[in-house]
Every structure is written in structure tokens, then in C-alpha cells.
Motif scaffolding. Structure first.
Motif, PDB file in Angstrom:
ATOM      1  N   CYS A 187       0.825  -1.217   0.000  1.00 35.77           N
ATOM      2  CA  CYS A 187       0.000   0.000   0.000  1.00 35.77           C
ATOM      3  C   CYS A 187       0.860   1.270   0.000  1.00 35.77           C
ATOM      4  CB  CYS A 187      -0.913  -0.008   1.233  1.00 35.77           C
ATOM      5  SG  CYS A 187      -1.936   1.466   1.345  1.00 35.77           S
ATOM      6  N   ARG A 188       0.412   2.246  -0.783  1.00 37.60           N
ATOM      7  CA  ARG A 188       1.030   3.581  -0.785  1.00 37.60           C
ATOM      8  C   ARG A 188      -0.084   4.627  -0.770  1.00 37.60           C
ATOM      9  NH1 ARG A 188       4.820   0.585  -0.383  1.00 37.60           N
ATOM     10  NH2 ARG A 188       6.754   0.494  -1.582  1.00 37.60           N
ATOM     11  N   LYS A 189      -1.184   4.307  -0.055  1.00 34.03           N
ATOM     12  CA  LYS A 189      -2.331   5.235  -0.060  1.00 34.03           C
ATOM     13  C   LYS A 189      -2.037   6.535   0.665  1.00 34.03           C
ATOM     14  CE  LYS A 189      -5.880   2.799   1.462  1.00 34.03           C
ATOM     15  NZ  LYS A 189      -7.235   2.758   2.004  1.00 34.03           N
ATOM     16  N   VAL A 211      -3.108   2.669  12.145  1.00 31.49           N
ATOM     17  CA  VAL A 211      -2.292   2.860  10.935  1.00 31.49           C
ATOM     18  C   VAL A 211      -1.225   1.766  10.894  1.00 31.49           C
ATOM     19  CG1 VAL A 211      -2.712   5.340  10.782  1.00 31.49           C
ATOM     20  CG2 VAL A 211      -0.650   4.543  11.928  1.00 31.49           C
ATOM     21  N   ARG A 239       8.186   3.893   5.420  1.00 27.33           N
ATOM     22  CA  ARG A 239       8.260   2.729   6.328  1.00 27.33           C
ATOM     23  C   ARG A 239       9.356   1.754   5.884  1.00 27.33           C
ATOM     24  NH1 ARG A 239       3.211   0.429   3.173  1.00 27.33           N
ATOM     25  NH2 ARG A 239       4.390  -0.537   1.497  1.00 27.33           N
ATOM     26  N   CYS A 252      -5.930   4.767   6.304  1.00 24.88           N
ATOM     27  CA  CYS A 252      -5.593   3.403   6.738  1.00 24.88           C
ATOM     28  C   CYS A 252      -6.729   2.688   7.461  1.00 24.88           C
ATOM     29  CB  CYS A 252      -4.363   3.457   7.635  1.00 24.88           C
ATOM     30  SG  CYS A 252      -3.400   1.940   7.594  1.00 24.88           S
ATOM     31  N   GLY A 274       3.551   5.169   3.580  1.00 20.50           N
ATOM     32  CA  GLY A 274       3.943   3.998   2.790  1.00 20.50           C
ATOM     33  C   GLY A 274       5.268   4.177   2.088  1.00 20.50           C
TER      34      GLY A 274
HETATM   35  S1  SF4 Z   1      -0.342   3.771   6.726  1.00 22.15           S
HETATM   36 FE1  SF4 Z   1      -1.972   2.542   5.861  1.00 22.15          FE
HETATM   37  S2  SF4 Z   1      -2.835   3.779   4.187  1.00 22.15           S
HETATM   38 FE2  SF4 Z   1      -0.809   4.627   4.691  1.00 22.15          FE
HETATM   39  S3  SF4 Z   1       0.568   3.559   3.271  1.00 22.15           S
HETATM   40 FE3  SF4 Z   1       0.573   2.412   5.199  1.00 22.15          FE
HETATM   41  S4  SF4 Z   1      -0.957   0.807   4.866  1.00 22.15           S
HETATM   42 FE4  SF4 Z   1      -1.307   2.389   3.304  1.00 22.15          FE
END
Ligand code: SF4
Length: 263
Positions: A72-74, A142, A81, A170, A78
């Protein structure tokens, strides 16, 4: 009655002794209070996201959901991390523990609650409930580590609260996890998780020790997941006086899990 009271007193003393031994291993001051978080999730500023009923009636598949989160890169988290922290435990758990988000250790290991707070949570589970982390499910709101400086994921002291935008992006993943697990109850760990999940702007010391209905109807009207707020383990590391309240909350949870109803 006397015998029951004596047994309860013995249980409490054993629990406090165990936690004292555990707390003694940890320097005070882990995870310093984060007052900004409370403002960030103020109910008025951050209304509860819409129920994720758009996902349809079928329970989601946890493996594919985990894969989706991994990629995920919403939101901007993302891109900084080291690891997405999806969740850990039993996919059929009756209780899901929910914190606010991963920190340094979690980001490095890809698992929630693995730092000193996590070790304390494990100890509480074992001492009061007789459960291991593999018997329950543990997740965060999150899934990626919110950092003050995203350029330095290896730096300590780089944690920050998630923003309302990150929480909104998230949060649907957590509801999908809940739809897959179908737990009887959720335990929110700390003020942030409690405010976000219940949409109520009250402090944890006011909210804890009572059962609530999860306001998102994941399983249709009349089938709410029960929610029990309690202190975040990091709060116990900072203030050991809170351990008695936490013990009382966990006894409520134990009773609910044993009897299938609120005492
Ligand atoms: S915090 Fe949640 S919404 Fe944001 S990139 Fe990570 S998984 Fe995706």
C-alpha cells in the motif's frame, strides 16, 4: 464470599508482582506522552470514517489483505516505512487489541507491539487472561510507522502521531481485518485508538472500565462488536499506578470471554 475476595486479592497481588518485575526491567519514560495525537483525532476534526460495508458481505481473505497492505502507498507513510505492520495473532480470535500505530521496533520487525510496551502487553495477557499473543489478535489503526523525519527510519526518537489524513486512509484496513476475524470484542489500547474507534472525544481515564458498542456495523444492525478501552501499556511504563485499573479492565475482559456476556 470471603474466599472469593481472598482469591481476588491473591490474583491482584500476583499480577502486580509480575508487572512490577516487568516494569523494573524497563526504564521509565518509554513512548513519551503525545498530546498532539489527541488533537489530531478530535472527533469534530476527524469524524469516524464511513463503514467499510462497500467491501461486500463476504469476509475478506486475511492473506490477500495483508499483501495489499504490504504494497500500500495510499498515504505518505507507505513511502518511508521499513515494513508495513499488518497485525499478528489468531485469525479467529475472540478479542482484537488495537493500538494507534507502529513505532521504531515494530517498523523494523514488521510486527505490532514488539517493543517494551509489547512485552508488557504479553505479560498482562498471560498473567490475567492466561492467553498468549497467538490466542488473540493485535493490530494498529495505521499500519506504517509515522516518523517526524521520514528520511531517517533508522533514527530513534523519530516517532510522531499519525495525522487525521493518515488515519482516514488506513482505517478501512482495520475494519476489513475485523470483518475477517469476526471477534466478539475489541480492546482499544490508549486514548488515540479509543477516540478513533469510538468517535468520542474523552480521555482514556474517563472511557476505560466500561463496555461500548463499536459504532461501525460490520455485521449488520443488532450485532455490534463490544469495545473495552484500557490504558496503553506504554502508559503503565510511565505510571505504574495505572496497573490496578488495567487489571480491573482485564478482569472484565476475562469475564466477558468466559461467559459470552457482560457481567
Ligand atoms: S499507513 Fe496505511 S494507508 Fe498509509 S501507506 Fe501504510 S498501509 Fe497504506
Amino acid at each position: 464470599m470471603k474466599r472469593e475476595l481472598a482469591a481476588a486479592a491473591r490474583d491482584l497481588a500476583a499480577y502486580i508482582k509480575t508487572l512490577d518485575e516487568n516494569l523494573a526491567e524497563f526504564p521509565r519514560g518509554e513512548a513519551a506522552p503525545q498530546p498532539k495525537i489527541a488533537a489530531a483525532v478530535h472527533a469534530a476534526e476527524n469524524p469516524l470514517p464511513a463503514p467499510s460495508s462497500s467491501a461486500g458481505p463476504e469476509a475478506p481473505d486475511m492473506a490477500s489483505l495483508s499483501e495489499t497492505v504490504k504494497n500500500c502507498r495510499k498515504c505518505p507513510l507507505g513511502y518511508a516505512r521499513l515494513n508495513a505492520v499488518f497485525g499478528v495473532g489468531s485469525d479467529t480470535a475472540r478479542v482484537v487489541f488495537v493500538g494507534e500505530g507502529p513505532g521504531f521496533q515494530e517498523d523494523h520487525q514488521g510486527e505490532p507491539f514488539v517493543g517494551r510496551s509489547g512485552q508488557l502487553l504479553d505479560k498482562i495477557l498471560e498473567t490475567v487472561l492466561g492467553l498468549k499473543r497467538s490466542d488473540v489478535y493485535i493490530a494498529n489503526i495505521v499500519k506504517c510507522h509515522p516518523m517526524k523525519n521520514p528520511e531517517t527510519p533508522e533514527a530513534h526518537g523519530n516517532d510522531r502521531p499519525p495525522t487525521p489524513e493518515e488515519i482516514s486512509a488506513c482505517r478501512p484496513y482495520l475494519d476489513e481485518q475485523l470483518r475477517a476475524i469476526k471477534p466478539a470484542c475489541i480492546v482499544t489500547l490508549g486514548s488515540v485508538a479509543t477516540k478513533v474507534l469510538l468517535g468520542m472525544d474523552k480521555g482514556i481515564s474517563v472511557m476505560r472500565g466500561q463496555w461500548y458498542d463499536y459504532p461501525v456495523e460490520l455485521f449488520g444492525p443488532g450485532h455490534p462488536i463490544k469495545v473495552l478501552p484500557t490504558y496503553h501499556p506504554a502508559a503503565l511504563l510511565r505510571n505504574p499506578n495505572l496497573k490496578r485499573d488495567t487489571w480491573e479492565d482485564m478482569k472484565m475482559l476475562k469475564s466477558f470471554l468466559e461467559n459470552g456476556k457482560i457481567a
